[in-house]
Design a protein around this motif. Sequence first.
Motif, PDB file in Angstrom:
ATOM      1  N   UNK A   1       0.865  -1.183   0.000  1.00  0.00           N
ATOM      2  CA  UNK A   1       0.000   0.000   0.000  1.00  0.00           C
ATOM      3  C   UNK A   1       0.902   1.233   0.000  1.00  0.00           C
ATOM      4  N   UNK A   2       1.464   1.515  -1.164  1.00  0.00           N
ATOM      5  CA  UNK A   2       2.618   2.393  -1.244  1.00  0.00           C
ATOM      6  C   UNK A   2       2.243   3.868  -1.247  1.00  0.00           C
ATOM      7  N   UNK A   3       2.980   4.645  -0.481  1.00  0.00           N
ATOM      8  CA  UNK A   3       3.005   6.101  -0.506  1.00  0.00           C
ATOM      9  C   UNK A   3       1.628   6.756  -0.604  1.00  0.00           C
ATOM     10  N   UNK A   4       1.057   7.044   0.504  1.00  0.00           N
ATOM     11  CA  UNK A   4      -0.168   7.821   0.572  1.00  0.00           C
ATOM     12  C   UNK A   4       0.120   9.052   1.427  1.00  0.00           C
ATOM     13  N   UNK A   5      -0.685  10.107   1.404  1.00  0.00           N
ATOM     14  CA  UNK A   5      -1.917  10.313   0.641  1.00  0.00           C
ATOM     15  C   UNK A   5      -1.685  10.448  -0.873  1.00  0.00           C
ATOM     16  N   UNK A   6      -2.807  10.455  -1.602  1.00  0.00           N
ATOM     17  CA  UNK A   6      -2.744  10.405  -3.054  1.00  0.00           C
ATOM     18  C   UNK A   6      -2.014  11.594  -3.663  1.00  0.00           C
ATOM     19  N   UNK A   7      -2.251  12.799  -3.152  1.00  0.00           N
ATOM     20  CA  UNK A   7      -1.610  13.969  -3.754  1.00  0.00           C
ATOM     21  C   UNK A   7      -0.093  13.845  -3.698  1.00  0.00           C
ATOM     22  N   UNK A   8       0.409  13.290  -2.607  1.00  0.00           N
ATOM     23  CA  UNK A   8       1.856  13.097  -2.478  1.00  0.00           C
ATOM     24  C   UNK A   8       2.328  12.045  -3.480  1.00  0.00           C
ATOM     25  N   UNK A   9       1.585  10.936  -3.568  1.00  0.00           N
ATOM     26  CA  UNK A   9       1.961   9.861  -4.490  1.00  0.00           C
ATOM     27  C   UNK A   9       1.906  10.336  -5.934  1.00  0.00           C
ATOM     28  N   UNK A  10       0.861  11.054  -6.289  1.00  0.00           N
ATOM     29  CA  UNK A  10       0.721  11.546  -7.666  1.00  0.00           C
ATOM     30  C   UNK A  10       1.862  12.493  -8.026  1.00  0.00           C
ATOM     31  N   UNK A  11       2.225  13.302  -7.078  1.00  0.00           N
ATOM     32  CA  UNK A  11       3.296  14.267  -7.341  1.00  0.00           C
ATOM     33  C   UNK A  11       4.637  13.548  -7.552  1.00  0.00           C
ATOM     34  N   UNK A  12       4.914  12.563  -6.706  1.00  0.00           N
ATOM     35  CA  UNK A  12       6.171  11.830  -6.840  1.00  0.00           C
ATOM     36  C   UNK A  12       6.231  11.058  -8.152  1.00  0.00           C
ATOM     37  N   UNK A  13       5.150  10.349  -8.492  1.00  0.00           N
ATOM     38  CA  UNK A  13       5.148   9.562  -9.731  1.00  0.00           C
ATOM     39  C   UNK A  13       5.356  10.461 -10.943  1.00  0.00           C
ATOM     40  N   UNK A  14       4.712  11.617 -10.954  1.00  0.00           N
ATOM     41  CA  UNK A  14       4.870  12.544 -12.076  1.00  0.00           C
ATOM     42  C   UNK A  14       6.302  13.052 -12.161  1.00  0.00           C
ATOM     43  N   UNK A  15       6.873  13.422 -11.039  1.00  0.00           N
ATOM     44  CA  UNK A  15       8.270  13.879 -11.028  1.00  0.00           C
ATOM     45  C   UNK A  15       9.193  12.837 -11.652  1.00  0.00           C
TER      46      UNK A  15
END
Length: 990
Positions: A409-423
């Motif tokens: 259940x990797x890296x939450x909350x979603x805004x943080x996860x979305x930002x990292x994946x995009x980077x």
Amino acid sequence: MDGGGRWRLVLFVVLLVASGVMAAVVPMLPGTWPVVLRVLLGVLGAIAAGAAGSYVSEVIAVHRTRAEERQARVAEVESRRGALAATREVAASDRSVAGLLRPERAVVDFIGRADELRRLREWCADDGPVCPVWLVTGRGGVGKTRLALRLAESLPLERWEYQPVRPGDEVAAVKAAGRVGRRVLLLVDYAETRPELAAMLAEVAAREAAGDARGLRVLLLARQAGEWWTALDTESDATRALAARTPVLELAAVLDDQRGDVEVIEEALPFFAAARGRPVPRVTFTVGPGVRLPVLVLHAAALVAVLDAEQGGGGGRAAADLGVLDRLLGHERRLWDKTARRAGVGVALPVLEQVIAAAVLLDVQDAGEAAVRRVIRRVPDLEGAREERVGALARWLRQLYPGQAGGVDVLRPDLVAERHATDQLVEHELLRRACFADQEPGRVVQALTVLTRACAHHDRAAELLDEVLRHDLVRLADAAIVVAVQTGTRLGDLLAGVLEDVPVGTEDLQRIAEQMPYPTVALASAGAAATRRVRELLPADADPADLARWSGKLATVLTQLGRRDEALEAATEEVGLYCGLVGGRSDAFLSHLAASLSNQSTCLSDVGRRDEALEAATEAVGIYRGLAHARLDAFLPHLAGSLNNQSTCLSDVGRRDEALEAATEAVAIYRVLAEVQPDAFLPHLAGSLSNQSTCLSVVGRREKALERAAEAVGIYRVLAEARPDAFLPSVAGSLNNHSNHLSDVGRRDEALEVVTEAVGIYRGLAQARPDAFRPDLARSLGSQSDRLGGVGRRDEALEVVTEAVGIYRALADARPDVFLSNLAESLNNQSVYLAGAGRWEEASERAAEVAGVYRGLAEARPDVFLPHLAASLSNQSNFGSEAGRGEEALEAASEALGIYRVLAEVRPESFLSSLTESFFTMGKALVGLDRVEEGAQYLVAGFLLAAEHDLTEIAEACAELLRHAHARDADTVTAVWRRVTGTDLPQWLG
């Protein structure tokens, strides 16, 4: 205890007493008693004792059996609760620093949302026939999940079970909830991404129909109620009806009216300090002006302040903005590096960052060991790594972010996860390729969803999505369509840009275009782009039927976008192609030709070419008459539909009696059809009655028009009782129409009551499905404001029309090609009510805005919008004069007069009255500037023209203003009158 049990208890007591007496008495008997008697008494005592002992054994056995039955029942209940619990999502990890922001951790006390929480509690507590489903929406980070958890905490533990439902277990959760024997609240997060949602709602509907849903509540959470929600209309009747009844609660970023963003951060700071075992840092927070930040970002700012202080930095001033998510990721990266070194995975931090990004994008939450390892190998540096290293990384992930059944259940909350994946995808092209290459459809949908959501807060996400789609459009298109339906227009518009020019074959484009839903908002641009490319790529020698079919599809999707001129071009091409086909094989393509003519007629009408629209509609009616004569059952409905269309076109060109005749024939046909097949044709009959009512009203038969409108309302009400989801919108539309006709006959109070009901219906519909019904709500609000003005409630009318303006502004921002004209109309009405309230300055400003909108629209379609521009300029001039803005008033009046001169030359029967009125407006503006001579010339000209054409009201207005000017400068006005008319000044003027 029953009667037999009571008698056995009495007998047991008697025997027990008897045995005791015998045991005590026999040894005390005199020795002189006969031996036989003493033996007999002893035997009787033994018998009594044995019987009592037997009863005791039986009682013990009964109690043991009952205890075993109770244990079995408890075990059964626990088993059922266990089956429900098996659908629960796994709890959050407590090792990640970003995890402190997860709603399950509840690090910060719950604040705000009092009204929302109250409404949800009332829903749970209601024992009546309420809808068992609610939908809560809001952008990422506003606190949807935390609100749901707070609701669950507030429910009585002894009566309620609460379960967050794991993806894939939606139906199982509903079934398990029915066996628990307690009330159950099911939480479905990310509802827009759940493929099994329709099946879940069908199961809920089935339980409700069986009277077994009183103790069930299903709370759906999603970022928006878009086309994924309206797509439920295509499911079963029960599912559609349940979705239509489901209340939608949209969460704003603001928690309550008592706290600003800085206060929210400061209140959270001590909680995060306590969670980290640190003192509260001394920090002054600043937030930018404008849009309020979601609570997640505010809490992230507080957490980052604590973490910075922990690292020996921070203090002083700190800005609260989306950048705090990047700073939080910096702290999380330190955790990755430290834990990986301790675990001895032997991988550098940049590679670990890519591993986390791949896990976020490809969703390993419910994945087993093998799937987690495959995701890790997507990282280019690990593609050929030894199994030992990959296994060590998999263990590291599970320990850091433990999920269910060995997942991650990797890296939450979603805004943080979305930002990292995009980077990471922006930085690493090879990772970008690897994450999308040869992936199963579900993982592609997940990855595109992450990047699409990131567009809301990451300035490189849109560019990244564009690049990903261009690299492999054919394989990604189906997933992109799914995600666009779930997330809205952002991805749909990006997809449209890609479809316009990316190299792709005709067959692939056809398949993509056929996959586009219709109607659609999210994919309207993409559907038009794909369909246009298909039509352009078809060779000239292609089958004419294929060419015609794609031209017709193009006309339809362009009309949906509001690109009316292009739609007409495509529709005209479709008609031409079918005309050619009819010449060779008339029987096969005549019906297609008639349909294409009806389509062309609508397109012609949309661009203001009303005479040609009527010609096309009339030709379609003629073809359908011939076809219906040969095959009545097959083509009579088409004939009725084409007559309705022809009626509208006849009305548009002023041939009102013929319009009524066509509408009446359509009604007669639908009456016959509805008698035979009411389910199929009653809706069409109601629609044609509404059309007929309008035609009757136009020719002055207002009572008969009211009668037909009332009949239409009655039919729609009956239909809506059986299928409210399908026909409630039609009820509201027919009520709007009915209100208009009630107003026409002077029944203004009833008209207001009826339109208010329509507004109420549209409010509910727009709350559940804003994309579909907000335009209708705005339209009905416009009608309601008219009715309120008609009964003298002008302040309320202004309030209502202002709400309509607000809705149209939002709609026009998103789709200016479709809604700008509606915005201009509602602004115009608002300016009139502002003027009526004596608020001349605001009225003038609104009128100027209206004129600006119409000026832009008239540049593109002068035949349609020049009259509106001229009318708005006249209003601007009149209101400006009252507000003391004389020069602006004169300029607007001059422009309006110029337009009306041109319009009146072409169509004097339509615009002579407006031209005459514009002379008055011009004269009023000039006199207001003390330019009496020039003003008098326009007023005299307007008076003479109005008198010549029996325009009494305008003539009286010009005369009144001339008297006013004469009182100010008698000599000048007298001279102008003599110069223009060649006669002496009349007595009434002097």
